[in-house]
Each structure stands twice: as structure tokens, then as C-alpha cells.
Design a protein around this motif. Sequence first.
Motif, PDB file in Angstrom:
ATOM      1  N   ASP A   1       0.848  -1.194   0.000  1.00  0.00           N
ATOM      2  CA  ASP A   1       0.000   0.000   0.000  1.00  0.00           C
ATOM      3  C   ASP A   1       0.881   1.240   0.000  1.00  0.00           C
ATOM      4  O   ASP A   1       1.540   1.545   1.002  1.00  0.00           O
ATOM      5  CB  ASP A   1      -0.917  -0.010   1.224  1.00  0.00           C
ATOM      6  CG  ASP A   1      -2.009   1.044   1.151  1.00  0.00           C
ATOM      7  OD1 ASP A   1      -1.683   2.208   0.829  1.00  0.00           O
ATOM      8  OD2 ASP A   1      -3.177   0.726   1.434  1.00  0.00           O
ATOM      9  N   ALA A   2       0.876   1.962  -1.099  1.00  0.00           N
ATOM     10  CA  ALA A   2       1.758   3.122  -1.240  1.00  0.00           C
ATOM     11  C   ALA A   2       1.403   4.232  -0.257  1.00  0.00           C
ATOM     12  O   ALA A   2       2.289   4.954   0.224  1.00  0.00           O
ATOM     13  CB  ALA A   2       1.685   3.651  -2.676  1.00  0.00           C
ATOM     14  N   GLN A   3       0.115   4.390   0.052  1.00  0.00           N
ATOM     15  CA  GLN A   3      -0.284   5.461   0.967  1.00  0.00           C
ATOM     16  C   GLN A   3       0.199   5.187   2.392  1.00  0.00           C
ATOM     17  O   GLN A   3       0.623   6.093   3.089  1.00  0.00           O
ATOM     18  CB  GLN A   3      -1.805   5.646   0.941  1.00  0.00           C
ATOM     19  CG  GLN A   3      -2.313   6.183  -0.386  1.00  0.00           C
ATOM     20  CD  GLN A   3      -3.719   6.738  -0.279  1.00  0.00           C
ATOM     21  OE1 GLN A   3      -4.138   7.186   0.766  1.00  0.00           O
ATOM     22  NE2 GLN A   3      -4.442   6.709  -1.393  1.00  0.00           N
ATOM     23  N   ILE A   4       0.126   3.935   2.810  1.00  0.00           N
ATOM     24  CA  ILE A   4       0.638   3.593   4.139  1.00  0.00           C
ATOM     25  C   ILE A   4       2.147   3.781   4.174  1.00  0.00           C
ATOM     26  O   ILE A   4       2.698   4.310   5.149  1.00  0.00           O
ATOM     27  CB  ILE A   4       0.254   2.140   4.507  1.00  0.00           C
ATOM     28  CG1 ILE A   4      -1.253   2.028   4.705  1.00  0.00           C
ATOM     29  CG2 ILE A   4       1.000   1.693   5.772  1.00  0.00           C
ATOM     30  CD1 ILE A   4      -1.731   0.628   5.017  1.00  0.00           C
TER      31      ILE A   4
ATOM     32  N   SER B   1       3.859   5.896   2.427  1.00  0.00           N
ATOM     33  CA  SER B   1       4.113   7.338   2.455  1.00  0.00           C
ATOM     34  C   SER B   1       3.900   7.907   3.851  1.00  0.00           C
ATOM     35  O   SER B   1       4.670   8.750   4.318  1.00  0.00           O
ATOM     36  CB  SER B   1       3.207   8.036   1.449  1.00  0.00           C
ATOM     37  OG  SER B   1       3.347   9.429   1.525  1.00  0.00           O
ATOM     38  N   ARG B   2       2.841   7.425   4.513  1.00  0.00           N
ATOM     39  CA  ARG B   2       2.532   7.936   5.860  1.00  0.00           C
ATOM     40  C   ARG B   2       3.672   7.636   6.837  1.00  0.00           C
ATOM     41  O   ARG B   2       4.051   8.470   7.657  1.00  0.00           O
ATOM     42  CB  ARG B   2       1.221   7.310   6.345  1.00  0.00           C
ATOM     43  CG  ARG B   2       0.841   7.637   7.790  1.00  0.00           C
ATOM     44  CD  ARG B   2       0.595   9.130   8.001  1.00  0.00           C
ATOM     45  NE  ARG B   2      -0.435   9.621   7.131  1.00  0.00           N
ATOM     46  CZ  ARG B   2      -1.738   9.586   7.424  1.00  0.00           C
ATOM     47  NH1 ARG B   2      -2.132   9.078   8.561  1.00  0.00           N
ATOM     48  NH2 ARG B   2      -2.615  10.073   6.577  1.00  0.00           N
TER      49      ARG B   2
ATOM     50  N   SER C   1       6.068  11.194   4.967  1.00  0.00           N
ATOM     51  CA  SER C   1       5.350  12.374   5.430  1.00  0.00           C
ATOM     52  C   SER C   1       6.103  13.056   6.565  1.00  0.00           C
ATOM     53  O   SER C   1       6.942  12.453   7.255  1.00  0.00           O
ATOM     54  CB  SER C   1       3.944  11.992   5.903  1.00  0.00           C
ATOM     55  OG  SER C   1       4.017  11.238   7.101  1.00  0.00           O
TER      56      SER C   1
ATOM     57  N   SER D   1      -2.214   4.354  10.184  1.00  0.00           N
ATOM     58  CA  SER D   1      -2.032   3.898   8.812  1.00  0.00           C
ATOM     59  C   SER D   1      -3.236   4.193   7.933  1.00  0.00           C
ATOM     60  O   SER D   1      -3.087   4.467   6.733  1.00  0.00           O
ATOM     61  CB  SER D   1      -1.729   2.396   8.790  1.00  0.00           C
ATOM     62  OG  SER D   1      -0.510   2.112   9.451  1.00  0.00           O
TER      63      SER D   1
ATOM     64  N   TYR E   1      -9.263   7.754   6.418  1.00  0.00           N
ATOM     65  CA  TYR E   1     -10.244   6.993   5.646  1.00  0.00           C
ATOM     66  C   TYR E   1     -11.180   6.195   6.544  1.00  0.00           C
ATOM     67  O   TYR E   1     -10.762   5.600   7.535  1.00  0.00           O
ATOM     68  CB  TYR E   1      -9.535   6.050   4.677  1.00  0.00           C
ATOM     69  CG  TYR E   1      -8.841   6.768   3.551  1.00  0.00           C
ATOM     70  CD1 TYR E   1      -9.548   7.181   2.439  1.00  0.00           C
ATOM     71  CD2 TYR E   1      -7.472   7.035   3.607  1.00  0.00           C
ATOM     72  CE1 TYR E   1      -8.926   7.846   1.392  1.00  0.00           C
ATOM     73  CE2 TYR E   1      -6.835   7.703   2.571  1.00  0.00           C
ATOM     74  CZ  TYR E   1      -7.571   8.106   1.472  1.00  0.00           C
ATOM     75  OH  TYR E   1      -6.941   8.774   0.446  1.00  0.00           O
TER      76      TYR E   1
ATOM     77  N   ASN F   1      -8.300   3.981   1.524  1.00  0.00           N
ATOM     78  CA  ASN F   1      -7.915   4.370   0.157  1.00  0.00           C
ATOM     79  C   ASN F   1      -9.076   4.660  -0.778  1.00  0.00           C
ATOM     80  O   ASN F   1      -8.870   4.820  -1.981  1.00  0.00           O
ATOM     81  CB  ASN F   1      -7.019   3.309  -0.478  1.00  0.00           C
ATOM     82  CG  ASN F   1      -5.749   3.072   0.322  1.00  0.00           C
ATOM     83  OD1 ASN F   1      -5.259   3.973   0.995  1.00  0.00           O
ATOM     84  ND2 ASN F   1      -5.230   1.861   0.255  1.00  0.00           N
ATOM     85  N   SER F   2     -10.313   4.719  -0.235  1.00  0.00           N
ATOM     86  CA  SER F   2     -11.431   4.992  -1.144  1.00  0.00           C
ATOM     87  C   SER F   2     -12.455   5.981  -0.596  1.00  0.00           C
ATOM     88  O   SER F   2     -12.925   6.844  -1.342  1.00  0.00           O
ATOM     89  CB  SER F   2     -12.131   3.682  -1.539  1.00  0.00           C
ATOM     90  OG  SER F   2     -12.597   3.002  -0.401  1.00  0.00           O
TER      91      SER F   2
ATOM     92  N   THR G   1     -13.308   8.693   2.619  1.00  0.00           N
ATOM     93  CA  THR G   1     -12.858   9.362   3.833  1.00  0.00           C
ATOM     94  C   THR G   1     -13.975   9.365   4.885  1.00  0.00           C
ATOM     95  O   THR G   1     -15.150   9.086   4.571  1.00  0.00           O
ATOM     96  CB  THR G   1     -12.442  10.814   3.551  1.00  0.00           C
ATOM     97  OG1 THR G   1     -13.608  11.571   3.182  1.00  0.00           O
ATOM     98  CG2 THR G   1     -11.396  10.880   2.452  1.00  0.00           C
TER      99      THR G   1
END
Length: 332
Positions: free
Chosen positions: A214-217, A219-220, A224, A274, A278, A282-283, A285
Motif C-alpha cells: 500500500d503506497a499510501q501507508i 508514504s505515511r 510524510s 495507517s 479513511y 484508500n477509497s 474518507t
Amino acid sequence: MDVTVIWAAIIALGLFMYIVLDGFDLGVGMIFPFFPADSERDMMMHSIAPVWDGNETWLVLGGAALFAAFPMVYSVALSGLYLPIIFMLVCLIFRGVSFEIRGKANRTKNLWSLSFICGSAGAAFFQGVILGAYLQGIPVKDGIFSGDPFFWVTPFSFFTGMGLMVTYALQGATYLVMKIDGDLQERLRALVWPLTFALLGFILAVSVWTPLTDAQIASRWFSSSFRYRLYPIPVLVAITALAMFHAVRRRHETTPFILSLVLILLGYIGLLVSIWPYAIPNSVTLWDAASPRSSQLFALVGAVIIIPIIIVYTTAGYWIFRGKVEAGSQYH
């Protein structure tokens, strides 16, 4: 005042309280196979008999709060995770029935012990599967579940299912060390460190697995500006594990249970960080999934009344039935 965030905090609190309280009595069922003597199993069940059903109140609260504050998440999650939720509830039913019948059964006592074991293990496993499927993301389109009914059948969700089983087993073992004396306590204590070590392995694996997929996790946690506030979490996990090792060696009774809860809290914080902000990773919020503000405020009045009542009677139950469970004692 952001009522949506308040409701997210209430739901997060309810789920954490459920994990903390119902986790250890599910764990007691999972360590039953290590103690085949009926007299020892009777003591283990009597240690949780006064409180187990009250512990599940927090699961009901979490579900009701989700329906009131985030109805879209409620509908999507129940549609997508219908099968594992049903499997979990069936396991909880068999486990609950075994509480009522096992103590009065004679010829079928072993059968109801097996029901208690399988119900506890199954409920824990499917709760972990639900968690894993949720973390990977539930397919949503136009506010409606859009995936396959078996989308939750993945290696990651099965892995988190086994991880939650180990978590609850550790809670159960440390709780019984606190509640039981004698030779049984010593054999229970011998389970604590191996279970702690296994839990650390699951924590490490999930911590590596989720950022890689998971790219967003990723990044977090690693890119970040917020990441510097997160780095103490793995350090605290290591410190808590070391403290658990020393507590077991020094034969502490209450400290291992407290440390197991600290491990769970740290892992829970990591999961919340993480997925924030949301409601469905990831979809969707929190604010996209929230019910109207007027509805949230109306339901919040009820929550302000109900939650203190639940806390008071839960605390009263544990206070009344505090202390050690003695051999031959029974709860009716």
C-alpha cells in the motif's frame, strides 16, 4: 467541533475496548487444548464466567455507532464482509452455548469443551480476517459494495486472522496467570513468552507487509512530515516486549497482563495512523461516509448517556469478581 471525528473516536474506543475485554476470554478458549484436565478447565472457565457476556457489549456498541454515524460504511462492510461476519457470529453462538451447558453436562462435557475451543478460535480468526480485508480495502463504487463476495479470501487476511488468534491467546494466558494460583499458574506462565514472541513476529510481518503493498501507508510512515512522531511506536513495542520477558522471569502476576494490553494498544495506534483519514481505506474518507451532522448530534446525545453506564457496570462487574479463582469454586 468536528462531530465526525468525535464519532470516529467513539467507534475506535468501542472496538479497542472489545479487543481488550473480549480478547482475553476468547484467548482462554484457545489455550484450553494445553490443559486437558476437566478440573483445570473448570477453573479457567469460572475465571471468565461472570464477565464474558458483558465484554461483548462493546462490539454491539461499535456496530450501533457505525450505523448511526457512518451508515455507508456500515452497509458496504456488511455487504462485502457478510460471510466472515456470519461465520464469526456462528462461532460466538456455539461458544456462548458451551458456557451454559458445559458446566451441567456429564457425558457430553468433552463435546462442549470442543465447542468452546472451536468457537473461541473461530471467532478470533474471522475477526482477524475481517480486519485484514478491511485494511486491504473494500471495493466501493457509488457508495455501494462492488466486489466479489469472496474478495476477503486473501493470504493477508488469513495471516491477520492467525495474528489475532495469537494476540487473544496471549491475553488469555496472562489473564489466567493473574487469576489462578499454584501449579496451573506456573504452566500458564510458561506459555506467555512463546506467545509474546509469536505476536512480535506477526507485528513485524504486518508492519513490513502493509507498506510494501500500500503506497499510501508507506508514504505515511516513511515520507510524510508526520513520520517522526510515529517512530517511537516500534521502539515502545521493543521496550514492552523486553519488559514482558523480565516480568515472566521474575514471576510477576499482574504485570504480564498489563504489558499484553500495552502491546495491543501500540499495534492499534499503528493501524489507526495507517488508515487515517479513511473510513474505508484508500477509497472513502470519514467525512464522505458520515451521516448528516444533525443525525450525528442527535445520536451523540445517546452515546454520552450510554457509554458512561457501560463503563460503570463493566467496572462494577470486575470489581465484584476481583481476586483469585480457587479450585472447586463455581459461578452460577
